[in-house]
Write a protein that holds these residues in place. Structure first.
Motif, PDB file in Angstrom:
ATOM      1  N   GLY A 208       0.755  -1.375   0.037  1.00 30.88           N
ATOM      2  CA  GLY A 208      -0.130   0.059  -0.019  1.00 30.88           C
ATOM      3  C   GLY A 208       0.835   1.124  -0.095  1.00 30.88           C
ATOM      4  N   TYR A 209       1.998   1.361  -0.736  1.00 36.78           N
ATOM      5  CA  TYR A 209       3.077   2.448  -0.750  1.00 36.78           C
ATOM      6  C   TYR A 209       2.559   3.242  -1.721  1.00 36.78           C
ATOM      7  CZ  TYR A 209       5.412   0.389  -4.560  1.00 36.78           C
ATOM      8  OH  TYR A 209       5.592  -0.063  -5.799  1.00 36.78           O
ATOM      9  N   ASP A 210       1.890   2.935  -2.624  1.00 39.41           N
ATOM     10  CA  ASP A 210       1.268   3.977  -4.115  1.00 39.41           C
ATOM     11  C   ASP A 210       0.417   4.924  -3.357  1.00 39.41           C
ATOM     12  OD1 ASP A 210       0.936   4.774  -6.541  1.00 39.41           O
ATOM     13  OD2 ASP A 210      -0.704   2.876  -6.891  1.00 39.41           O
ATOM     14  N   ASN A 211       1.127   6.125  -2.846  1.00 38.38           N
ATOM     15  CA  ASN A 211       0.630   7.239  -2.714  1.00 38.38           C
ATOM     16  C   ASN A 211       1.564   8.476  -2.593  1.00 38.38           C
ATOM     17  OD1 ASN A 211       1.286   7.818   0.428  1.00 38.38           O
ATOM     18  ND2 ASN A 211       0.521   5.596   0.334  1.00 38.38           N
ATOM     19  N   GLU A 212       1.002   9.559  -2.734  1.00 38.01           N
ATOM     20  CA  GLU A 212       1.874  10.752  -2.709  1.00 38.01           C
ATOM     21  C   GLU A 212       2.582  10.961  -1.412  1.00 38.01           C
ATOM     22  OE1 GLU A 212       1.388  15.931  -3.629  1.00 38.01           O
ATOM     23  OE2 GLU A 212      -0.591  14.500  -3.137  1.00 38.01           O
ATOM     24  N   ILE A 213       2.135  10.715  -0.287  1.00 39.51           N
ATOM     25  CA  ILE A 213       2.866  10.828   0.895  1.00 39.51           C
ATOM     26  C   ILE A 213       3.903   9.919   0.789  1.00 39.51           C
ATOM     27  CG2 ILE A 213       2.604  10.844   3.508  1.00 39.51           C
ATOM     28  CD1 ILE A 213      -0.514  11.069   3.253  1.00 39.51           C
ATOM     29  N   VAL A 214       3.901   8.817   0.795  1.00 41.73           N
ATOM     30  CA  VAL A 214       5.079   8.029   0.713  1.00 41.73           C
ATOM     31  C   VAL A 214       6.126   8.504  -0.173  1.00 41.73           C
ATOM     32  CG1 VAL A 214       6.069   5.744   0.385  1.00 41.73           C
ATOM     33  CG2 VAL A 214       4.066   6.023   1.704  1.00 41.73           C
ATOM     34  N   ALA A 215       5.602   8.963  -1.401  1.00 39.00           N
ATOM     35  CA  ALA A 215       6.548   9.337  -2.749  1.00 39.00           C
ATOM     36  C   ALA A 215       7.310  10.519  -2.275  1.00 39.00           C
ATOM     37  CB  ALA A 215       6.118   9.601  -3.879  1.00 39.00           C
ATOM     38  N   ALA A 216       6.516  11.520  -1.525  1.00 38.95           N
ATOM     39  CA  ALA A 216       7.239  12.767  -1.403  1.00 38.95           C
ATOM     40  C   ALA A 216       8.263  12.482  -0.044  1.00 38.95           C
ATOM     41  CB  ALA A 216       6.320  13.833  -0.685  1.00 38.95           C
ATOM     42  N   LYS A 217       7.951  11.807   0.861  1.00 45.19           N
ATOM     43  CA  LYS A 217       8.880  11.334   2.061  1.00 45.19           C
ATOM     44  C   LYS A 217      10.128  10.620   1.327  1.00 45.19           C
ATOM     45  CE  LYS A 217       5.458  11.288   5.602  1.00 45.19           C
ATOM     46  NZ  LYS A 217       4.677  10.683   6.789  1.00 45.19           N
TER      47      LYS A 217
END
Length: 397
Positions: A208-217
């Motif tokens: 469940g890593y496919d999101n903007e928050i994880v990508a930005a971090k």
């Protein structure tokens, strides 16, 4: 300086007896209260930021916009923690990331990784977070593996990313963030995560890593690691020897020196009609230093080429090796000065046309050397200051 201001009513008359220009000292000290407030803010914001946000996957680092960090801290201290997190997330837009990636290009070990990083940025812009996150994590891991003395990646328990005089590279910054990213994530889960768990993502258990928050971090982690990497390449991991405490007279001399520097800056004018003929270059000018560097390059004298390096890099034991590794595949055939432009008192930009033999193939390049005059503490200073030297942070051709 605060102490000096408090004692000026007593010391002023004594200074006058020794010919000290007391009025100039008092002028220099007049704004101490505001300077003290600003200094305290600059010193405390990084730790306050990390205290609030490190557990949530954000730390501050040198390239991060200070005003953004300051506003986020203010929002958090006012009780608007959700707003603070949203502010940080919005900061990591495509333009910010592209700008910070360009600055990572100064790190030699990152340059081979730039092409993949730019492709990951395209995926980020197109919201393909599932594609960009593993790539950024892999690039970060590889950068640490290449530069760390143990040659282990970011996931190794023994890997400590610490450096002297670094906003990011210490136990409460990168140390805390890395402990989060390297957590064991052995159970497969499809639940949305908001932290860049390196092990879970790369080993295929955190789905469940496919999101903007994880990508930005993940981008933020790369840029923080980049600060550590830059310190490693410059040989600035360990702190220099402590200096003796300054006496009151030392402080007075420094104030007078600052006043002289201010007058020199105010009266400075760029040189007119600078000759582009190396035979006419005067000693101690930036073009004279650069011309010697280029001659040493033609002779493949890598040891002497280090004279163009900034002080801190120049003093590193690995400096000759770093220069040799960078230039050994590039033979300088000829060069020509195209332009010399004084930008400021201690800053001159020089454009050079270079004929280079690279692996048997001749190429023509135009390279800008940004020449900076520094003292042995890496502070930009007047070329007239004793012990100053011209060097360049853009010596990588």
């Amino acid at each position: 300086m605060k102490s000096l201001k408090q004692t000026m009513p007593l010391l002023g008359p004594i200074f006058k007896e020794y010919g000290v220009e007391v009025n100039k000292i008092e002028d220099a000290l007049s704004n101490i209260a505001e300077m003290d407030r600003q200094t305290n803010e600059l010193v405390t914001i990084p730790d306050r930021f990390n205290t609030f946000f490190a557990e949530h996957g954000w730390i501050t680092y040198r390239m991060m916009d200070f005003d953004v960090a300051k506003e986020a801290v203010s929002e958090a201290e006012a009780g608007n923690f959700k707003g603070a997190l949203e502010l940080i997330l919005q900061y990591y837009n495509v333009d910010t990331i592209r700008f910070q990636l360009k600055r990572l290009n100064s790190i030699i070990a990152f340059r081979p990784r730039m092409e993949l990083a730019l492709k990951a940025l395209i995926d980020y812009e197109e919201k393909r977070y599932h594609a960009c996150v593993p790539v950024i994590l892999a690039l970060t891991d590889g950068l640490v593996n290449e530069l760390h003395e143990d040659h282990k990646g970011i996931s190794a328990e023994s890997t400590k990313l610490e450096a002297w005089d670094s906003i990011a590279a210490h136990s409460q910054g990168l140390g805390k963030l890395v402990r989060i990213t390297r957590k064991g994530r052995r159970k497969t889960t499809k639940e949305k995560i908001t932290l860049p768990y390196r092990n879970g993502i790369l080993h295929g258990t955190d789905l469940g890593y496919d999101n903007e928050i994880v990508a930005a971090k993940t981008w933020a982690l790369l840029f923080a690691v980049g600060e550590w990497a830059a310190k490693v390449e410059k040989g600035e991991i360990i702190s220099p020897k402590d200096k003796p405490e300054e006496s009151l007279l030392d402080i007075i001399e420094k104030i007078q020196e600052l006043d002289n520097s201010k007058r020199e800056l105010e009266s400075w004018q760029p040189r007119e009609a600078i000759s582009l003929n190396p035979d006419l270059f005067k000693e101690h000018t930036p073009e004279y230093v650069l011309n010697k560097f280029l001659n040493y390059w033609m002779q493949k004298n890598y040891g002497k080429m280090t004279t163009i390096l900034p002080y801190r890099v120049f003093d590193s034991k690995t400096a000759p090796l770093r220069v040799r590794e960078h230039f050994k595949s590039q033979l300088l055939i000829s060069y020509k000065f195209i332009s010399i432009q004084d930008i400021a008192l201690s800053n001159t930009t020089i454009s050079i046309k270079l004929q280079i033999d690279e692996f048997g193939c001749q190429k023509e390049k135009i390279h800008e050397f940004i020449m900076i005059c520094e003292d042995d503490q890496s502070h930009s200073v007047s070329p007239k200051k004793s012990g100053s030297k011209w060097g360049s942070y853009t010596w990588h051709v």
